[in-house]
Design a protein around this motif. Sequence first.
Motif, PDB file in Angstrom:
ATOM      1  N   GLY A 138       0.780  -1.134  -0.215  1.00 22.71           N
ATOM      2  CA  GLY A 138       0.185  -0.082   0.096  1.00 22.71           C
ATOM      3  C   GLY A 138       0.833   1.221  -0.063  1.00 22.71           C
ATOM      4  N   LEU A 139       2.048   1.160  -0.749  1.00 21.26           N
ATOM      5  CA  LEU A 139       2.899   2.442  -0.606  1.00 21.26           C
ATOM      6  C   LEU A 139       3.003   2.780  -2.011  1.00 21.26           C
ATOM      7  CD1 LEU A 139       5.693   1.325   1.883  1.00 21.26           C
ATOM      8  CD2 LEU A 139       3.921   3.285   2.010  1.00 21.26           C
ATOM      9  N   GLY A 140       2.077   2.771  -2.881  1.00 23.92           N
ATOM     10  CA  GLY A 140       2.080   3.093  -4.246  1.00 23.92           C
ATOM     11  C   GLY A 140       2.783   2.016  -5.276  1.00 23.92           C
ATOM     12  N   GLU A 141       2.992   2.457  -6.561  1.00 23.45           N
ATOM     13  CA  GLU A 141       3.692   1.589  -7.492  1.00 23.45           C
ATOM     14  C   GLU A 141       5.023   1.428  -7.230  1.00 23.45           C
ATOM     15  OE1 GLU A 141       3.676   1.027 -12.421  1.00 23.45           O
ATOM     16  OE2 GLU A 141       2.483   2.580 -11.492  1.00 23.45           O
ATOM     17  N   PRO A 142       5.255   0.070  -6.878  1.00 19.93           N
ATOM     18  CA  PRO A 142       6.623  -0.370  -7.105  1.00 19.93           C
ATOM     19  C   PRO A 142       7.306  -0.190  -8.041  1.00 19.93           C
ATOM     20  CG  PRO A 142       5.043  -2.151  -6.229  1.00 19.93           C
ATOM     21  CD  PRO A 142       4.407  -1.120  -6.843  1.00 19.93           C
ATOM     22  N   ILE A 143       8.706   0.110  -8.210  1.00 18.99           N
ATOM     23  CA  ILE A 143       9.715   0.046  -9.103  1.00 18.99           C
ATOM     24  C   ILE A 143      10.293  -1.152  -9.291  1.00 18.99           C
ATOM     25  CG2 ILE A 143      11.292   1.437 -10.526  1.00 18.99           C
ATOM     26  CD1 ILE A 143      10.420   3.414  -8.072  1.00 18.99           C
ATOM     27  N   ALA A 144      10.754  -1.732 -10.324  1.00 15.32           N
ATOM     28  CA  ALA A 144      11.646  -2.749 -10.329  1.00 15.32           C
ATOM     29  C   ALA A 144      12.758  -2.483 -10.948  1.00 15.32           C
ATOM     30  CB  ALA A 144      11.064  -3.932 -11.503  1.00 15.32           C
TER      31      ALA A 144
END
Length: 453
Positions: A138-144
């Motif tokens: 729930g902390l926004g869109e994760p970056i790979a």
Amino acid sequence: MPHPTVAIVGRPNVGKSTLFNRLVGKRLALVDDRPGVTRDRREGDGKLLDLEFRVIDTAGFEDEDPASLPGRMRQQTEAAVREADVALFLIDAREGVTPLDEEIANWLRAEDAPVVIAVNKAEGRQGETGRLEAFSLGLGEPIAISAEHGEGVVDLFESLRPFIEREEVEEPEEDEESPDRPLHIAIVGRPNAGKSTLVNKMLGEERMITGPEAGITRDSIALDWEWPSPDGTLKKVRLVDTAGLRKRAKVEDKLERLSAMDTRRSIDMAEVVVLLLDATRGLEAQDLRIADQVIEEGRALVIALNKWDVAEHASSLFNGVKAALEEGLSQLKGVPVLTVSAITGKGIDQLLGAAFELRASWSRRVTTGELNRWFERAVEQNPPPAPGGKRIKLRYITQVKTRPPSFVVFGTRVDQLPESYRRYLLNSMRRDLELGPVPLRMTMRAPKNPFDR
């Protein structure tokens, strides 16, 4: 205006130090496969495409008793996030979201700093699974990303840009010759001498992790600070706290070897090195080895006896240390020996005052006229020997650089000049030109003979 700050946080062994090294463009932080390598928070100047920012590498976040070492490490991580403009929360794509990741996410949501979540070690198909799982935090869109291979840099740039991009004020470049430049001072010594406690006392905050355990500090941590000197001015200082140096034969652990190499690099980069001794243990052979290394590297040296508030037989101890240094450091007489207490702060102003004076001598350039007048007098009072009946002629001297002061003597047959005469010139120079107890470099050079061929 200082650069915005990014704090990298996460549980142990997710790749925080690897990402830190990539962002600063140097291998500053120690990296190893085992968890818990980083203990203190390390800061550096980060760059990502055209974004410039201050980046903080933190210790792995663990749920432990605050009095334990992992608990004290966690307090440093919490302090870093409170200071940061944005927290970069790193998780491991291969392991997915763990209960500790969920706990860290809950903590970050309660903090004021905005959070960017990045999924590290996301090479290949497995990375996408870890990235999708990270949405549950729930902390926004994760970056790979892959900190090791540099993948995902553009996505990381786009996520950090809103928190970092702002109008920057150009800061003037540091002038090596300016007396107002920060004093670069490294504090070195054996483990448990009180180096981190001394740094904390100087800064007036618990910036470094301390405790009864020997060898807590692993990385060399550089900190910018302003010293309120007794003359009422604020003087800029760059303090470097280093890992303790043990005798090489006793160092078997790979991490301790890496820490020792990091400390030696810090000595190379310093202007003044403070060798901190434990007054309750006196001077040991390892202290002399460290002091010798500092002088060999051409750095100015101050010896500080710590824990002076609890030392027994203080007067005889002080005189014994001075006598041992005079004998053990025969190449440089008169190294300042001061007493301090990292607990009470007594002696810190005298220590920093001596360091600034030494830096001034270490950076001094002697005028050509003054240098050659001294040289003529020194050679006249004590002419060089004549090996085999052939005179050695010393013609003139010139200073080629400062930091440390370095000189070249020109003459004939200088390759036959004994080392004792070179020492005579150096000692005479220190005394007559008031260069003080700083390392000096002197090389001999003969003019080229046109008939050599």
